[in-house]
Write a protein that holds these residues in place. Structure first.
Motif, PDB file in Angstrom:
ATOM      1  N   UNK A  53       0.717  -1.275  -0.113  1.00 45.13           N
ATOM      2  CA  UNK A  53      -0.022  -0.132  -0.081  1.00 45.13           C
ATOM      3  C   UNK A  53       0.872   1.086  -0.027  1.00 45.13           C
ATOM      4  N   UNK A  54       0.343   2.384  -0.269  1.00 46.18           N
ATOM      5  CA  UNK A  54       1.131   3.621  -0.084  1.00 46.18           C
ATOM      6  C   UNK A  54       0.230   4.762   0.007  1.00 46.18           C
ATOM      7  N   UNK A  55       0.649   5.892   0.536  1.00 48.95           N
ATOM      8  CA  UNK A  55      -0.110   6.936   0.875  1.00 48.95           C
ATOM      9  C   UNK A  55      -1.469   6.735   1.640  1.00 48.95           C
ATOM     10  N   UNK A  56      -1.454   5.905   2.648  1.00 51.26           N
ATOM     11  CA  UNK A  56      -2.658   5.573   3.267  1.00 51.26           C
ATOM     12  C   UNK A  56      -3.235   6.716   4.022  1.00 51.26           C
ATOM     13  N   UNK A  57      -2.425   7.465   4.464  1.00 53.82           N
ATOM     14  CA  UNK A  57      -3.014   8.770   5.066  1.00 53.82           C
ATOM     15  C   UNK A  57      -3.909   8.668   6.264  1.00 53.82           C
ATOM     16  N   UNK A  58      -3.536   7.461   7.088  1.00 52.36           N
ATOM     17  CA  UNK A  58      -4.452   7.385   8.132  1.00 52.36           C
ATOM     18  C   UNK A  58      -5.796   6.648   7.966  1.00 52.36           C
ATOM     19  N   UNK A  59      -6.007   6.210   6.925  1.00 53.58           N
ATOM     20  CA  UNK A  59      -7.466   5.832   6.409  1.00 53.58           C
ATOM     21  C   UNK A  59      -7.948   4.443   6.968  1.00 53.58           C
ATOM     22  N   UNK A  60      -7.553   4.356   8.313  1.00 54.89           N
ATOM     23  CA  UNK A  60      -8.112   3.008   8.974  1.00 54.89           C
ATOM     24  C   UNK A  60      -9.478   2.744   8.553  1.00 54.89           C
ATOM     25  N   UNK A 102       3.784   8.084   3.713  1.00 55.73           N
ATOM     26  CA  UNK A 102       2.720   9.118   3.875  1.00 55.73           C
ATOM     27  C   UNK A 102       1.460   8.160   4.720  1.00 55.73           C
ATOM     28  N   UNK A 103       1.988   7.743   5.857  1.00 56.36           N
ATOM     29  CA  UNK A 103       1.201   6.806   6.368  1.00 56.36           C
ATOM     30  C   UNK A 103       0.033   7.682   7.263  1.00 56.36           C
ATOM     31  N   UNK A 104       0.529   8.784   7.456  1.00 57.20           N
ATOM     32  CA  UNK A 104      -0.382  10.104   8.287  1.00 57.20           C
ATOM     33  C   UNK A 104      -0.790  11.090   7.588  1.00 57.20           C
ATOM     34  N   UNK A 109      -8.743  10.827  12.562  1.00 57.51           N
ATOM     35  CA  UNK A 109      -7.788   9.892  13.249  1.00 57.51           C
ATOM     36  C   UNK A 109      -6.630  10.576  13.580  1.00 57.51           C
ATOM     37  N   UNK A 110      -6.000  11.266  12.473  1.00 57.42           N
ATOM     38  CA  UNK A 110      -4.821  12.133  12.942  1.00 57.42           C
ATOM     39  C   UNK A 110      -4.973  12.872  13.843  1.00 57.42           C
ATOM     40  N   UNK A 111      -6.106  13.362  14.576  1.00 56.96           N
ATOM     41  CA  UNK A 111      -6.118  14.170  15.611  1.00 56.96           C
ATOM     42  C   UNK A 111      -5.559  13.461  16.685  1.00 56.96           C
ATOM     43  N   UNK A 112      -5.636  11.889  16.886  1.00 52.81           N
ATOM     44  CA  UNK A 112      -5.209  11.421  17.779  1.00 52.81           C
ATOM     45  C   UNK A 112      -3.507  11.497  18.004  1.00 52.81           C
ATOM     46  N   UNK A 113      -2.879  11.914  17.083  1.00 51.11           N
ATOM     47  CA  UNK A 113      -1.527  12.139  16.983  1.00 51.11           C
ATOM     48  C   UNK A 113      -1.262  13.453  17.417  1.00 51.11           C
ATOM     49  N   UNK A 125      -2.275   4.695  12.235  1.00 47.89           N
ATOM     50  CA  UNK A 125      -1.801   3.879  11.406  1.00 47.89           C
ATOM     51  C   UNK A 125      -0.730   2.907  11.507  1.00 47.89           C
ATOM     52  N   UNK A 126       0.095   3.328  12.210  1.00 44.51           N
ATOM     53  CA  UNK A 126       1.178   2.649  13.029  1.00 44.51           C
ATOM     54  C   UNK A 126       0.660   1.353  13.806  1.00 44.51           C
ATOM     55  N   UNK A 127      -0.302   1.838  14.615  1.00 44.69           N
ATOM     56  CA  UNK A 127      -1.004   0.958  15.343  1.00 44.69           C
ATOM     57  C   UNK A 127      -1.593  -0.312  14.588  1.00 44.69           C
ATOM     58  N   UNK A 128      -2.227   0.301  13.558  1.00 43.54           N
ATOM     59  CA  UNK A 128      -2.967  -0.649  12.609  1.00 43.54           C
ATOM     60  C   UNK A 128      -1.992  -1.684  12.040  1.00 43.54           C
ATOM     61  N   UNK A 129      -0.771  -1.223  11.573  1.00 41.19           N
ATOM     62  CA  UNK A 129       0.301  -1.725  10.862  1.00 41.19           C
ATOM     63  C   UNK A 129       0.689  -2.891  11.771  1.00 41.19           C
TER      64      UNK A 129
END
Length: 575
Positions: A53-60, A102-104, A109-113, A125-129
């Motif tokens: 994947x790439x450019x996931x942009x935190x789209x859990x 570009x995981x973020x 959900x970026x608000x949590x970072x 995103x790192x948590x999901x990974x």
């Protein structure tokens, strides 16, 4: 350090593979720590499946339609788990799972970072990974948007996999956290992975100093260290597909130009990102096999994932590469359950809590406003520019005028709701733009306003991002659609043509008119280029656009009384 091994999130070892990060000091002595190498690949070939994947942009989750979110990453996790479960039964098959950066940045959900390291909760995103067994990711430009302090905390807390960048140069803040390369060993097969970060659209925050070196030399330096100990060498790239790509800035070279200068006998594939390209969507296309090196990329936001298959024996051959949409697939109940009890899962309901009341005008037509965003005076743009001007002044800055362009508004507040929450604001502005300031003469400002008549969206022309500007209430003017001219320009009640030699303090998002170049390049040559804000010298305040908008909404709400209205600052003459 030389080499570092990673374990699963719970601290236990992976049953099917071992994952190592290696730094620039990696030596033959460090290589002795790697598991024993698979013997005689000529007579005992191996099949490597690569999910990318790439450019996931935190789209859990996809929050575009409702506040609950539609699962996205769960479907990718299910594919990885299914392939790995099947591979467990065979000694000659393995699965590698990679992210192209570009995981973020791009999801509520970026608000949590957080934005400064101080209010960091987690990196969703790192948590999901970590929960799905990602083997490595590479740093993309947006991974720096919240500053190195936030990135440092995110990697240290949530990344139980190598985070790579061979061409990142920093002052030591990320030592032991970011590495130039990784080695993943699956059933004795050693896979070397070199990370590359784009120098395009990247900026320093929170006083951190870093630089991005040229990709080619960085790759060659790390290849020299990996070549003798690895069976496969991949480049995990976030430099973009090629120079001239339209979606994102590609500087120095893209994957295409990089492949042209590499030896295909030394590099087995480039797994890319940054430019959001859908490469090889229905199978490996010859045009993406450059100088004998396959180039892969899988779009953005988890809408697709890539699946490639490589046979390693007497020779190495990528026999399959294609993309799969996540939409119609089933998710992973195991992943969903684990994520729900993780930090981002526990804090997710807080994003749905109201920030304030919302009362939109009775004649508010969201559909019309979205389709004609850059065609008339816009109540959402008026609200944003006035709110940000107010907030910027509250921070002690002098500003005569605040402006945004149409691309700063991705969607709009939903009609029918009586309150607004963080998710609504992120839908409106999903990216982490900061507020920058610059000084313009009245003459330059006049030119920008007159050229805004050219940037006006037109129903009889193809829609492209033109960089049409929306201004705060201090500026009033008229545009003539047919003649593409502007007149009756006033600022703070004064006609602009009598203060052309004066200087005005302007504030705006740092990416204003950042997507307009594609349209500008379609214009006929007239001997004079448009006056583009993206090329002008500016000073970054370090204030985030979305943070300031949230703060204003908390205090004032969203209503005509707080600025969500049309006041005649822009008049359109359609004659």
């Amino acid at each position: 350090m030389g080499i570092k091994e990673y374990d699963k999130k719970d601290g236990t070892k992976y049953s099917d593979r071992r994952v190592f990060a290696v730094d620039r000091n990696f030596s033959e002595a460090d290589a002795l720590q790697l598991p024993e190498r698979r013997e005689n690949l000529k007579d005992n070939p191996f099949t490597l499946h690569i999910i990318h994947i790439n450019d996931f942009h935190c789209s859990v989750y996809d929050f575009s339609c409702d506040d609950n979110g539609r699962p996205v990453f769960s479907k990718i996790a299910a594919e990885v788990a299914s392939l790995r479960q099947a591979a467990e039964k065979r000694d000659d098959t393995g699965v590698l799972f990679l992210s192209g950066g570009d995981d973020a940045v791009g999801s509520p959900m970026d608000h949590l970072a957080g934005y400064d390291g101080e209010n960091f909760i987690c990196h969703p995103a790192y948590t999901a990974y970590a929960l799905s067994g990602l083997d490595a990711t590479v740093l993309g430009n947006h991974d720096f948007d919240a500053g190195l302090k936030t990135l440092e905390k995110a990697i240290a807390q949530d990344a139980c996999f190598p985070v790579l960048s061979a061409n990142l140069i920093h002052d030591g803040e990320l030592d032991g956290l970011v590495f130039p390369a990784a080695v993943v060993v699956i059933k004795g097969l050693r896979i070397g992975i070199i990370g590359l970060t784009t120098p395009g659209q990247i900026r320093s925050r929170d006083g951190s100093e870093f630089a991005i070196a040229a990709p080619l030399e960085s790759v060659r330096d790390m290849h020299a260290k990996l070549a003798g100990v690895c069976d496969v060498v991949l480049i995990l790239s976030h430099i973009g597909y090629r120079l001239g790509s339209t979606f994102a800035t590609v500087k120095i070279m893209g994957d295409y130009e990089l492949a042209q200068q590499l030896d295909h006998r030394q590099f087995d594939a480039i797994i890319g990102g940054h430019t959001h390209d859908l490469l090889n969507i229905h199978g490996m296309e010859p045009k993406h096999l450059v100088h004998g090196i396959p180039i892969l990329q899988a779009g953005y936001n988890g809408l697709f994932f890539g699946r490639a298959e490589m046979h390693i024996g007497e020779t190495k051959t990528l026999v399959r590469a294609e993309l799969f949409p996540t939409g119609p697939r089933d998710g992973s109940p195991e992943f969903d359950e684990a994520f729900a009890t993780s930090k981002p899962g526990v804090f997710l309901p807080s994003l749905r809590q109201p920030l304030s009341a919302m009362r939109l005008p009775d004649d508010y037509d969201r559909q019309r406003h979205e389709s004609l965003r850059d065609s008339f005076e816009h109540p959402t743009a008026n609200f944003i520019t006035d709110a940000l001007a107010t907030r910027f002044r509250d921070h002690g800055y002098h500003v005569d005028l605040f402006l945004i362009d149409g691309a700063n508004m991705i969607t709009f507040f939903p009609a029918g709701k009586d309150s607004v929450n963080i998710i609504d604001v992120y839908r409106l502005m999903p990216y982490a733009d900061s507020i920058v300031s610059l000084t313009l003469t009245g003459k330059t400002l006049e030119r920008i306003i007159r050229e805004n008549a050219l940037r006006l969206d037109r129903e009889d022309e193809p829609h492209l991002e033109r960089g049409f500007l929306h201004f705060s209430r201090e500026l009033r003017y008229r545009l003539h659609r047919k003649s593409r001219t502007a007149d009756a320009i006033t600022i703070n009640g004064r006609h602009l043509d009598v203060c052309l030699e004066e200087h005005f303090a302007i504030a705006m998002p740092n990416f204003a008119q950042g997507l307009a170049k594609v349209w500008e390049d379609t214009l006929p040559l007239t001997g004079k280029e448009l006056c583009s804000l993206r090329e002008m010298k500016r000073s970054d305040s370090g204030l985030y656009v979305r943070n300031e908008l949230v703060a204003y909404i908390r205090e004032h709400g969203v209503s005509p009384d707080s600025g969500f209205t049309m006041d005649g600052r822009l008049a359109i003459d359609n004659g």
